[in-house]
Each structure stands twice: as structure tokens, then as C-alpha cells.
Scaffold this active site. Structure first.
Site, PDB file in Angstrom:
ATOM      1  N   ASN A 109      57.159  98.179 -46.029  1.00  0.00           N
ATOM      2  CA  ASN A 109      55.835  98.592 -46.486  1.00  0.00           C
ATOM      3  C   ASN A 109      55.502  99.924 -45.828  1.00  0.00           C
ATOM      4  OD1 ASN A 109      55.564  96.171 -47.922  1.00  0.00           O
ATOM      5  ND2 ASN A 109      54.816  95.094 -46.124  1.00  0.00           N
ATOM      6  N   HIS A 113      61.199  94.447 -42.892  1.00  0.00           N
ATOM      7  CA  HIS A 113      61.113  92.987 -43.019  1.00  0.00           C
ATOM      8  C   HIS A 113      62.455  92.475 -43.534  1.00  0.00           C
ATOM      9  CE1 HIS A 113      56.585  92.581 -42.911  1.00  0.00           C
ATOM     10  NE2 HIS A 113      56.671  93.847 -43.262  1.00  0.00           N
ATOM     11  N   HIS A 151      58.906  99.291 -39.509  1.00  0.00           N
ATOM     12  CA  HIS A 151      59.613  98.013 -39.370  1.00  0.00           C
ATOM     13  C   HIS A 151      60.177  97.615 -40.722  1.00  0.00           C
ATOM     14  CE1 HIS A 151      55.321  97.394 -40.054  1.00  0.00           C
ATOM     15  NE2 HIS A 151      55.652  96.350 -40.782  1.00  0.00           N
ATOM     16  N   GLY A 176      50.977  98.782 -48.363  1.00  0.00           N
ATOM     17  CA  GLY A 176      50.630  97.526 -47.713  1.00  0.00           C
ATOM     18  C   GLY A 176      51.022  97.451 -46.250  1.00  0.00           C
ATOM     19  N   GLN A 177      51.263  98.609 -45.622  1.00  0.00           N
ATOM     20  CA  GLN A 177      51.647  98.601 -44.208  1.00  0.00           C
ATOM     21  C   GLN A 177      50.413  98.339 -43.342  1.00  0.00           C
ATOM     22  OE1 GLN A 177      53.457 102.268 -42.851  1.00  0.00           O
ATOM     23  NE2 GLN A 177      54.110 101.363 -40.898  1.00  0.00           N
ATOM     24  N   ASP A 203      58.736  87.237 -37.359  1.00  0.00           N
ATOM     25  CA  ASP A 203      57.371  87.573 -37.764  1.00  0.00           C
ATOM     26  C   ASP A 203      56.436  86.414 -37.391  1.00  0.00           C
ATOM     27  OD1 ASP A 203      56.159  89.736 -40.118  1.00  0.00           O
ATOM     28  OD2 ASP A 203      54.963  87.980 -39.570  1.00  0.00           O
TER      29      ASP A 203
HETATM   30  P1  AMP Z   1      53.294  95.186 -42.506  1.00  0.00           P
HETATM   31  O1  AMP Z   1      52.131  94.559 -43.199  1.00  0.00           O
HETATM   32  O2  AMP Z   1      54.444  95.534 -43.400  1.00  0.00           O
HETATM   33  O3  AMP Z   1      52.854  96.347 -41.637  1.00  0.00           O
HETATM   34  O4  AMP Z   1      53.893  94.074 -41.563  1.00  0.00           O
HETATM   35  C1  AMP Z   1      53.394  93.779 -40.298  1.00  0.00           C
HETATM   36  C2  AMP Z   1      53.931  92.416 -39.949  1.00  0.00           C
HETATM   37  O5  AMP Z   1      53.839  92.275 -38.538  1.00  0.00           O
HETATM   38  C3  AMP Z   1      53.179  91.254 -40.568  1.00  0.00           C
HETATM   39  O6  AMP Z   1      54.083  90.474 -41.348  1.00  0.00           O
HETATM   40  C4  AMP Z   1      52.656  90.471 -39.355  1.00  0.00           C
HETATM   41  O7  AMP Z   1      52.702  89.090 -39.548  1.00  0.00           O
HETATM   42  C5  AMP Z   1      53.601  90.921 -38.260  1.00  0.00           C
HETATM   43  N1  AMP Z   1      53.088  90.899 -36.902  1.00  0.00           N
HETATM   44  C6  AMP Z   1      51.939  91.435 -36.439  1.00  0.00           C
HETATM   45  N2  AMP Z   1      51.834  91.261 -35.116  1.00  0.00           N
HETATM   46  C7  AMP Z   1      52.954  90.599 -34.727  1.00  0.00           C
HETATM   47  C8  AMP Z   1      53.446  90.119 -33.483  1.00  0.00           C
HETATM   48  N3  AMP Z   1      52.755  90.280 -32.332  1.00  0.00           N
HETATM   49  N4  AMP Z   1      54.637  89.478 -33.451  1.00  0.00           N
HETATM   50  C9  AMP Z   1      55.334  89.287 -34.596  1.00  0.00           C
HETATM   51  N5  AMP Z   1      54.932  89.734 -35.802  1.00  0.00           N
HETATM   52  C10 AMP Z   1      53.764  90.362 -35.866  1.00  0.00           C
END
Ligand code: AMP
Ligand code: ZN
Length: 115
Positions: free
Chosen positions: A88, A103, A101, A94-95, A30
Site C-alpha cells: 500500500n 504485506h 512494508h 491505503g497506506q 501483522d
Molecule cells: P498499511 O495499512 O499498508 O500501512 O499496513 C500497516 C499494517 O501494520 C497494518 O496491517 C497493521 O495491522 C500493521 N501494524 C500496525 N502496527 C503494528 C505493530 N505494532 N505490529 C505489527 N503490525 C502492526
């Protein structure tokens, strides 16, 4: 899917710190880690969220949880100490990236409940 950042990472069009890849799944660090280990496990197929799983995705979902998660836990040496998986889902969940994905967070003591 066009304009989806995780589809672009899966296709190799945007760089990421990859920690695992196979035909159907990619996992990468991340960008904004919330734990010493914070990896996103992402199906290469564009699925918006767990609320959008189709019956045909059963094998993929099982692969993520039965194969990929235990492998990452073993590779990171946290299978005994533990880790947290978070998915999420949607606005209230909170997505922020609308491509499913998981985490994978580890190497710190997690708190409960999440915010
Ligand atoms: P969510 O809020 O559950 O949708 O998680 C999205 C996650 O994607 C967040 O923790 C961001 O930090 C991560 N994220 C967004 N863009 C990138 C990227 N280009 N490479 C790695 N992580 C990313
Ligand atoms: Zn996508």
C-alpha cells in the site's frame, strides 16, 4: 526515524512477533492479520514508501524480493500454493504506516480486485 513504529520495531524498542531478520530487513507478524499467514517485510532503513525509493536502495529492494520473499514462502511452505504481496502506497493506496512494508499474505484463496 523518531516516532516511527516500524523503526522502533526494527531497533527492538517495541516487541513484535519476528519471523525473519538480517542486517537490513526484518519481518514480523501483522497485529491485525488479514490471512492465516500475514507478515510484514520491512527494511530497517526508514523509507516512507516505494514512491520514496532512491537509487541507492536498489540492492535493498532486490534483496527483499529476490532473497527474503522466496525464503519466507519456502519457510511457510507456500511457494507452490502461492501467496500475495501487497504494498500500500500513500493515501489513495491505503497506506497507514508511513514506513515502507510489504504485506506477505498466504494460506487462503485471495480475491481480485482488492478493495
Ligand atoms: P498499511 O495499512 O499498508 O500501512 O499496513 C500497516 C499494517 O501494520 C497494518 O496491517 C497493521 O495491522 C500493521 N501494524 C500496525 N502496527 C503494528 C505493530 N505494532 N505490529 C505489527 N503490525 C502492526
Ligand atoms: Zn521508520
Amino acid at each position: 526515524m523518531a516516532d516511527c513504529i516500524f523503526c522502533k520495531i526494527a531497533a527492538g524498542e517495541i516487541p513484535a512477533q519476528k519471523v525473519y531478520e538480517d542486517d537490513t530487513v526484518i519481518a514480523f507478524k501483522d497485529l491485525s492479520p488479514k490471512a492465516p499467514i500475514h507478515v510484514l517485510i520491512v527494511p530497517k532503513k526508514h523509507i516512507q514508501s516505494v514512491a520514496h525509493f532512491q537509487a541507492e536502495d536498489k540492492e535493498l529492494a532486490a534483496h527483499i524480493f529476490v532473497d527474503v520473499v522466496p525464503k519466507l514462502a519456502a519457510d511457510f511452505g507456500v511457494d507452490e500454493a502461492g501467496f500475495r504481496l501487497t504494498i500500500n502506497t500513500g493515501k489513495d493506496g491505503g497506506q497507514t504506516v508511513p514506513h515502507l512494508h510489504v504485506h506477505f499474505l498466504a494460506k487462503r484463496k485471495m480475491t481480485w480486485p482488492p478493495g
